[in-house]
Write an enzyme that holds these catalytic residues in place. Sequence first.
Site: not given
Ligand code: GAR
Length: 213
Positions: A11-12, A89, A106, A108
């Site tokens: 969740g950053s 995800m 979203n 990515h």
């Molecule tokens: C992030 O890097 C986001 O871009 C990626 O997951 C991470 C979540 O980090 N999303 C995907 O890969 C979606 N296909 P976070 O939980 O710290 O925000």
Amino acid sequence: MNIGVLASGRGSNFQAIIDAIREGKLSAKIVVLITDNPRAFAIERACKYGIPHIVLNPADFASREAFYDRIAAELRDRRTELVVLAGFMRIVGRPLIAAFPNRIMNIHPALLPAFPGLHGQKQAVDYGVKISGCTVHFVDEGMDTGPIIIQAAVPVYHDDTEETLSERILKLEHKIYPEAIRLFSEGRLEVHGRIVRIAGGEREDFSVVNPSF
Ligand code: GAR
């Protein structure tokens, strides 16, 4: 503007949106966090800032449709105007997309349409590209295929690993996601088929290239 956030993990990006609101850079309210993972650290962030959260386990639902119907209902009940996927995800199901057309975003960790799906950063390292980055886009029924709002680019070095590249990209994710949401909240994102235009925007608003990383 009422925002509903869907997250599966750390969740950053959720935190970056919370921070942008708290710093007055984004005029919005996060009305709910919905997660499919009871151990998501995003839940702790929600609790810290008094944001209501709901855990929904897909295994508790009769079908994928039922799972997304329920998410859509929870969001509608809270008068959500924009749904923000922050490390959610899963591929979003039709009932949710139908309930919020061009109102789901979203982020990515790659320059789409390159390297969609899981581990976009590892795919970039393994492929040997010299530039990668991140993309904020509206969500459609495909996997990371919806209209692109903003992209940001970073160099990929020969000695990068998935971890080092992910870290470099994440810094830009935290900048462009709140920015895309701000543009949406100001009613400035116009979707024409695949093309997103920013009303009253400069050419630079669409892309960020940061060679200093
Ligand atoms: C992030 O890097 C986001 O871009 C990626 O997951 C991470 C979540 O980090 N999303 C995907 O890969 C979606 N296909 P976070 O939980 O710290 O925000």
